[in-house]
Design a protein around this motif. Structure first.
Motif, PDB file in Angstrom:
ATOM      1  N   PRO A 267     161.220 -69.009  16.667  1.00 18.68           N
ATOM      2  CA  PRO A 267     162.316 -68.593  15.791  1.00 18.68           C
ATOM      3  C   PRO A 267     161.775 -67.929  14.522  1.00 18.68           C
ATOM      4  CG  PRO A 267     162.659 -70.834  16.590  1.00 18.68           C
ATOM      5  CD  PRO A 267     161.261 -70.447  16.972  1.00 18.68           C
ATOM      6  N   GLY A 268     162.340 -66.786  14.176  1.00 22.92           N
ATOM      7  CA  GLY A 268     161.873 -66.050  12.999  1.00 22.92           C
ATOM      8  C   GLY A 268     161.841 -66.872  11.720  1.00 22.92           C
ATOM      9  N   PRO A 269     162.904 -67.640  11.394  1.00 23.88           N
ATOM     10  CA  PRO A 269     162.888 -68.429  10.161  1.00 23.88           C
ATOM     11  C   PRO A 269     161.767 -69.458  10.120  1.00 23.88           C
ATOM     12  CG  PRO A 269     165.139 -68.195  10.979  1.00 23.88           C
ATOM     13  CD  PRO A 269     164.233 -67.658  12.045  1.00 23.88           C
ATOM     14  N   VAL A 270     161.443 -70.062  11.257  1.00 23.71           N
ATOM     15  CA  VAL A 270     160.353 -71.043  11.302  1.00 23.71           C
ATOM     16  C   VAL A 270     159.029 -70.358  11.000  1.00 23.71           C
ATOM     17  CG1 VAL A 270     159.040 -72.605  12.795  1.00 23.71           C
ATOM     18  CG2 VAL A 270     161.531 -72.577  12.906  1.00 23.71           C
ATOM     19  N   LEU A 271     158.788 -69.184  11.598  1.00 28.54           N
ATOM     20  CA  LEU A 271     157.547 -68.460  11.354  1.00 28.54           C
ATOM     21  C   LEU A 271     157.434 -68.039   9.895  1.00 28.54           C
ATOM     22  CD1 LEU A 271     154.960 -67.121  12.267  1.00 28.54           C
ATOM     23  CD2 LEU A 271     156.305 -65.148  13.026  1.00 28.54           C
ATOM     24  N   GLU A 272     158.513 -67.547   9.327  1.00 29.75           N
ATOM     25  CA  GLU A 272     158.470 -67.118   7.930  1.00 29.75           C
ATOM     26  C   GLU A 272     158.179 -68.287   7.000  1.00 29.75           C
ATOM     27  OE1 GLU A 272     162.136 -65.111   7.315  1.00 29.75           O
ATOM     28  OE2 GLU A 272     161.702 -63.534   8.785  1.00 29.75           O
ATOM     29  N   ASP A 273     158.789 -69.451   7.270  1.00 34.47           N
ATOM     30  CA  ASP A 273     158.497 -70.645   6.471  1.00 34.47           C
ATOM     31  C   ASP A 273     157.032 -71.038   6.610  1.00 34.47           C
ATOM     32  OD1 ASP A 273     160.964 -70.975   5.363  1.00 34.47           O
ATOM     33  OD2 ASP A 273     161.619 -72.584   6.707  1.00 34.47           O
ATOM     34  N   ALA A 274     156.522 -71.025   7.848  1.00 39.61           N
ATOM     35  CA  ALA A 274     155.141 -71.426   8.094  1.00 39.61           C
ATOM     36  C   ALA A 274     154.155 -70.498   7.382  1.00 39.61           C
ATOM     37  CB  ALA A 274     154.864 -71.442   9.597  1.00 39.61           C
ATOM     38  N   LEU A 275     154.435 -69.200   7.391  1.00 39.80           N
ATOM     39  CA  LEU A 275     153.549 -68.256   6.706  1.00 39.80           C
ATOM     40  C   LEU A 275     153.472 -68.538   5.215  1.00 39.80           C
ATOM     41  CD1 LEU A 275     154.640 -65.030   8.607  1.00 39.80           C
ATOM     42  CD2 LEU A 275     152.348 -66.007   8.624  1.00 39.80           C
ATOM     43  N   ARG A 276     154.573 -69.009   4.637  1.00 37.94           N
ATOM     44  CA  ARG A 276     154.564 -69.366   3.213  1.00 37.94           C
ATOM     45  C   ARG A 276     153.846 -70.695   2.971  1.00 37.94           C
ATOM     46  NH1 ARG A 276     159.854 -67.065   3.484  1.00 37.94           N
ATOM     47  NH2 ARG A 276     160.774 -69.095   3.969  1.00 37.94           N
ATOM     48  N   LEU A 277     154.003 -71.642   3.887  1.00 41.57           N
ATOM     49  CA  LEU A 277     153.432 -72.972   3.709  1.00 41.57           C
ATOM     50  C   LEU A 277     151.928 -73.016   3.964  1.00 41.57           C
ATOM     51  CD1 LEU A 277     156.293 -74.962   5.446  1.00 41.57           C
ATOM     52  CD2 LEU A 277     155.659 -75.135   3.035  1.00 41.57           C
ATOM     53  N   PHE A 278     151.431 -72.074   4.760  1.00 44.11           N
ATOM     54  CA  PHE A 278     149.992 -71.990   5.056  1.00 44.11           C
ATOM     55  C   PHE A 278     149.466 -70.654   4.543  1.00 44.11           C
ATOM     56  CE2 PHE A 278     151.679 -74.984   8.133  1.00 44.11           C
ATOM     57  CZ  PHE A 278     150.692 -75.954   8.269  1.00 44.11           C
TER      58      PHE A 278
END
Length: 494
Positions: A267-278
């Motif tokens: 899911p796009g929102p999950v990937l975008e969150d992960a890119l910010r968190l890592f």
């Protein structure tokens, strides 16, 4: 070959699991002892979680010249009995047997499938039993998301081709890889082989838990990890819950250089969150199938960064792709009439290369030119980036129009109240199929329908929105569409 090369590193720690560890040299000795135990059986069935006994069993079976068959230990007894019956006379290793593999003098190990337990509908039992110059290394059962599981055969040459084309030998002596995918997933086998060959220390998690995963990354100084999208979503949720306010803290994993994801749609929102968190981690999207001996396309960290920062819409769109073909792999998109499709044209995805098996118990699915039909629909852009629209079996035909569920699901997932979504086609007397969206989250159904209509068009707007607390999935996060469709069809008839 891979294990012998890894063993040249001597006593350096190579594998870590549940407080124990092995060097590659230790593993080579244990595999030799296991091979002596395995030689008289037609196959070795592994029915356990991640454990130091897993690599001992896999390499022991390889040395014994018999197929290694990791099975999903989470299946029901009835389901497991059905799979076991396909391998009469095989040795079965359960979780309680694995300790004995690490103590070669402990005596007999495992149990044997009764010789009369033969499933005539499947030829997996004899797929690799005959001595030949091209032996079967591993038999993996497909996930069965759209049909019954099939026995996919991977020969030694398929696995070796994948390793040699994608990994540099001995390049990771200061690195550690965390493996939390289960042994019965093709990534579980591939991660063992590639990380041993690269010289990385391999750290196993017996069972995935987001808090334990984060703690292990920090404690073990993990540099490389692979997660399926469901796992990454749970890690993101764990980090958000730990945040002091609406903005979560970063992951706090400074050693993590590479985080790969794959196995299902992200899911796009999950990937975008992960890119910010890592923020200091390079993300890798890996696309592959059981029948292709793991990954066949990769979206690299540089591709992720370029897509995030580019002003070119075509480049930004690549964040939703699975990247480009790995060395030694070719892609071809074919239209419904079999003609080769051009850039941007959707069709069926075919793949060819030395690592591609496409072989099942009893037959090969490769065509005369060596192409394997992935049964995924998608398209290639002008630079060779591959975009997956979903399984061919998932395509919805409404009023003669082919509709890819993924397109609608992406729009639904962008809605602030929805965390998961599945779009299905149910039988309809007028249109052939009608669109039903099953979502996890909250909101007004009419408002959600309008949300989709504003971004797509009426013919792609679900007629019905169904709310559920969760969607049925495999343990590795793949949506079980056939289960969900059957449930909805049954409910409509009630």
């Amino acid at each position: 070959m891979i294990l012998e090369m890894a063993a040249s590193a001597g006593d350096r720690q190579a594998l870590v699991a549940e407080g124990g560890s092995l060097s590659a040299a230790d593993l080579l000795d244990l595999a030799g002892a296991a091979a002596e135990r395995f030689r008289d059986y037609p196959a070795v069935l592994y029915l356990g979680a991640n454990h130091l006994g897993f690599p001992a069993a896999l390499f022991g079976a390889a040395q014994a010249g018999v197929p290694f068959v990791p099975l999903n230990y989470r299946l029901s007894e009835q389901q497991l009995d059905g799979l076991l019956s396909r391998h009469p006379g095989a040795l079965v290793l359960r979780q309680a047997d694995l300790g004995a593999l690490l103590a070669p003098g402990a005596g007999p190990v495992g149990s044997v499938v009764p010789a009369d337990a033969v499933n005539k509908a499947d030829d997996a039992a004899t797929a690799g039993s005959a001595a030949d110059d091209d032996p079967v290394a591993v038999i993996l059962y497909t996930s069965g998301t759209t049909a019954a599981p099939k026995a996919a055969l991977l020969r030694h040459r398929h696995l070796l081709s994948y390793v040699l084309n994608t990994v540099e030998f001995g390049s990771g002596e200061d690195e550690a890889a965390l493996v939390s995918v289960p042994p019965y997933h093709v990534a579980g086998v591939a991660n063992l082989l590639t990380n041993l060959y690269a010289g990385r220390r391999l750290v196993y998690l017996a069972a995935f838990d987001p808090a334990a995963w984060l703690e292990t990354v920090r404690r073990e100084g993990v540099t490389h990890a692979l997660l399926v999208p469901t796992m990454l979503a749970r890690v993101v949720a764990e980090l958000r819950a730990a945040g002091p306010g609406p903005d979560p803290v970063t992951a706090g994993t400074p050693t993590l250089r590479s985080l790969a994801y794959g196995g299902a749609r992200m899911p796009g929102p999950v990937l975008e969150d992960a890119l910010r968190l890592f923020p200091g981690t390079g993300f890798v999207n890996a696309y592959g199938l059981t029948e292709t001996a793991s990954s066949i396309a990769v979206l690299s960290p540089d591709d992720h960064q370029a897509a995030l920062t580019s002003a070119d819409p075509a480049v930004r769109q690549r964040l939703s792709s699975v990247g480009r073909a790995l060395p030694g792999v070719e892609f071809q998109i074919r239209a419904e009439d079999g003609a080769t499709a051009g850039p941007g044209e959707t069709g069926l995805i075919f793949v060819r290369g030395d690592q591609i098996s496409g072989e099942y118990g009893g037959y090969s699915a490769l065509d005369a030119d060596g192409w394997f039909a992935t049964r995924d629909r998608g398209w290639l852009d002008a630079e060779g980036y591959l975009f997956i629209e979903g399984r061919a079996d998932d395509t919805i035909i409404r009023g003669g129009e082919n509709i890819a569920p993924a397109e609608i699901e992406d729009v639904l997932l962008a809605h602030p109240g929805i965390t998961e979504a599945a779009v299905l086609g149910l039988p309809d007397a007028e249109w052939g199929q009608r669109l039903v969206a099953v979502v996890v989250g909250e909101g007004d159904p009419q408002e959600i329908r309008q949300w989709v209509k504003d971004r797509l068009r009426s013919s792609k707007t679900p007629e019905t929105i169904v709310f559920r607390p969760e969607l049925p999935k495999t343990e590795t996060g793949k949506l079980l569409r056939r289960v969900l469709t059957a449930e909805l069809e049954q409910a409509s008839r009630a």
